[in-house]
Write a protein that holds these residues in place. Sequence first.
Motif, PDB file in Angstrom:
ATOM      1  N   GLY A 186       0.862  -1.148  -0.023  1.00  0.00           N
ATOM      2  CA  GLY A 186      -0.151   0.037  -0.216  1.00  0.00           C
ATOM      3  C   GLY A 186       0.877   1.445  -0.403  1.00  0.00           C
ATOM      4  O   GLY A 186       1.775   1.068  -0.039  1.00  0.00           O
ATOM      5  N   LYS A 243       0.126  -9.247  -1.140  1.00  0.00           N
ATOM      6  CA  LYS A 243      -1.118 -10.002  -1.530  1.00  0.00           C
ATOM      7  C   LYS A 243      -1.149 -10.160  -3.623  1.00  0.00           C
ATOM      8  O   LYS A 243      -2.420 -11.127  -3.459  1.00  0.00           O
ATOM      9  CB  LYS A 243      -1.343 -10.389  -0.795  1.00  0.00           C
ATOM     10  N   ARG A 286      -8.602   3.128  -1.503  1.00  0.00           N
ATOM     11  CA  ARG A 286     -10.381   3.713  -1.598  1.00  0.00           C
ATOM     12  C   ARG A 286     -10.512   4.947  -0.645  1.00  0.00           C
ATOM     13  O   ARG A 286     -11.425   5.389  -0.403  1.00  0.00           O
ATOM     14  CB  ARG A 286     -10.304   2.368  -0.920  1.00  0.00           C
ATOM     15  N   GLU A 288       1.239 -14.078  -1.397  1.00  0.00           N
ATOM     16  CA  GLU A 288       0.219 -13.266  -0.221  1.00  0.00           C
ATOM     17  C   GLU A 288       1.627 -13.598   1.443  1.00  0.00           C
ATOM     18  O   GLU A 288       2.305 -15.194   1.150  1.00  0.00           O
ATOM     19  CB  GLU A 288      -0.894 -14.356  -0.348  1.00  0.00           C
ATOM     20  N   ALA A 334      -2.180  -2.337   7.091  1.00  0.00           N
ATOM     21  CA  ALA A 334      -3.297  -1.952   7.920  1.00  0.00           C
ATOM     22  C   ALA A 334      -4.386  -2.156   7.970  1.00  0.00           C
ATOM     23  O   ALA A 334      -3.634  -3.252   9.056  1.00  0.00           O
ATOM     24  CB  ALA A 334      -4.087  -0.363   6.303  1.00  0.00           C
ATOM     25  N   ALA A 349     -17.416   5.822   1.249  1.00  0.00           N
ATOM     26  CA  ALA A 349     -17.226   7.186   0.748  1.00  0.00           C
ATOM     27  C   ALA A 349     -17.967   7.005  -0.988  1.00  0.00           C
ATOM     28  O   ALA A 349     -18.424   5.932  -0.909  1.00  0.00           O
ATOM     29  CB  ALA A 349     -15.708   7.195   0.469  1.00  0.00           C
ATOM     30  N   TRP A 403      -3.617   2.863  11.898  1.00  0.00           N
ATOM     31  CA  TRP A 403      -3.980   4.213  11.202  1.00  0.00           C
ATOM     32  C   TRP A 403      -5.210   4.902  11.204  1.00  0.00           C
ATOM     33  O   TRP A 403      -5.147   5.855  10.704  1.00  0.00           O
ATOM     34  CB  TRP A 403      -3.200   4.053   9.602  1.00  0.00           C
ATOM     35  N   CYS A 404      -6.526   3.840  11.570  1.00  0.00           N
ATOM     36  CA  CYS A 404      -7.575   4.542  11.476  1.00  0.00           C
ATOM     37  C   CYS A 404      -8.179   4.902  10.513  1.00  0.00           C
ATOM     38  O   CYS A 404      -7.472   4.344   8.902  1.00  0.00           O
ATOM     39  CB  CYS A 404      -7.709   5.711  12.402  1.00  0.00           C
ATOM     40  N   GLY A 448      -5.073   7.366   7.417  1.00  0.00           N
ATOM     41  CA  GLY A 448      -3.481   7.317   7.131  1.00  0.00           C
ATOM     42  C   GLY A 448      -3.096   7.626   5.993  1.00  0.00           C
ATOM     43  O   GLY A 448      -1.860   7.686   5.123  1.00  0.00           O
TER      44      GLY A 448
END
Lengths: 95, 416
Positions: free
Chosen positions: B40, B64, B74, B205, B236, B259, B362-363, B366
Amino acid sequence: MIIDHPLLGPRDSSEFTYLGDASLIDRPDPAGEDASSDFYDYAYLRDNPAGWHKELWFHEAGDRSWLVVTRNTVTHEISKVELASDVARAQGRSK
Amino acid sequence: MRYSGFRVIKEALTGHKGWKPVWRDPEPASHYDIVIVGGGGHGLATAHYLAKEFGQARVAVIEKGWIGGGNVGRNTTIIRSNYLLDGNEPFYEFSLKLWEGLEQDLNYNAMVSQRGILNLIHSDGQRDAFIRRGNAMILNGADADLMTTEAIKKKYPFLNTSDARFPIQGGLAQHRGGTVRHDAVAWGYARSADSHGVDIIQNCEVTGFRIENGVCKGVETSRGFIGAGKVGCAVAGSSGRLLSLANMRLPIESHVLQAFVTEGLKPVLPGVITFGAGHFYCSQSDKGGLVFGGNLDGYNSYAQRGNLPVVEDVCEGAMAILPMLGRARILRMWGGVMDMSMDGSPIIDRTHIDGLYFNGGWCYGGFKATPASGFAFAHLLARDTLHPTATAYRLDRFRKGYLIDEKGVGNQPNLH
Ligand SMILES: Cc1cc2nc3c(=O)[nH]c(=O)nc-3n(C[C@H](O)[C@H](O)[C@H](O)COP(=O)(O)OP(=O)(O)OC[C@H]3O[C@@H](n4cnc5c(N)ncnc54)[C@H](O)[C@@H]3O)c2cc1C
């Protein structure tokens, strides 16, 4: 999500608020030898599984009962709903 | 290949035949000095800074799926450094400064747009709290500007300032905040890391850790064992799942955040706006869609989709302050899995297992942290010491009582 309340039947999940893992029922013994480490575990660490999860929901906009809901965190499918007081008693608690 | 205006013109004149794949697709080697799990934003940024700033060349990023398929692709792309607490603000301000130089550093157009962010104020108490926050920001070298309702009306005439229940009474603005093209952040870091020799291994993965006598020796993957001097996890929303493979339980719950984006419109919304009385925030993408979101759904979830009550709640927030949004059609909605920590702040630290390092918690915030998180994690992995802006993000802070609770709501992740 629809939560099938054991007393009231199917209710929309928006009537409830969510607390978290049902292990929160098992409050450690504050007088126990390892109390400080047990409370750290209890307050902060979680299994956080991907899959079936037993969790506490409060029927805030309903009869204000606490429920233990068994729900799949990957599909949001709910397989079982019990009154938290029943679960606690079955685990040997007085209420 | 360096990107430049000259290059674009040259390619345009020669039929665009000279563009090359932006990163290699290498087979995993049997051993690396450092393996990063998770491709990420944070994993790729870590790899970039490891190679470029800390001189580490034998590095792999193991993903992965495909890079950028997680939360980095996202999120709602907002960057800002408007935090209150000492443990947080210097770190997020360091991140904002890195954003400001990012495109030059990466030679990649990430569309960093400092269009400003405005947090609306709806009560006297909230004004006091926001003034305090603004002062904390300024003390840490960030910018903050307390705007009056008149100034807000001038800049954002479409806001409903006189809502009967939550009238707008001002706002705290950070003009250096804004938005960044999220996919381009993943791609830009990946391209740069690759060009410095990092192997980016997709469709691989991590299924386990090889731990011998308390030392992590590498990772088991769907493509075989990969040895490593050090392993850094930056996955994450999958943090709990991954670290359970090392028999660790984390101070983290995974929750879903949704979102939404509308059809493309002509430019109508000049910056990022957040509602202070409910939870709703909105900006306009460069393609024209109004991008918006609100609260977490509020229950543990690994499903990358949410439920309808939150959709209703977010749209109610929208109609309260931005009624014009009601005229637009929603094109798409989606969800991402958030690694919600017990105090709402992240973790960048070693674990109790030698050679195993953790970056997570990171809620829903992040994305803005991506550059600083990568820098601080690279610092920790390369030098085994904490980066000066990230000294508070210890894994054991929950045991020791040093929580960094911006919202003051305690150990309940769905309220942060
Ligand atoms: C709807 C939404 C809106 C958001 N809005 C904002 C915002 O406006 N501003 C902001 O600052 N933040 C925002 N965020 C939060 C932000 O997106 C995340 O905190 C951040 O992207 C997380 O870091 P990451 O990019 O490294 O995560 P990810 O992109 O999720 O990277 C983790 C990677 O690890 C991989 N992985 C997982 N398990 C394994 C394994 N076993 N082996 C190998 N690889 C694995 C995954 O496939 C994934 O690619 C938002 C998030 C969402 C969902």
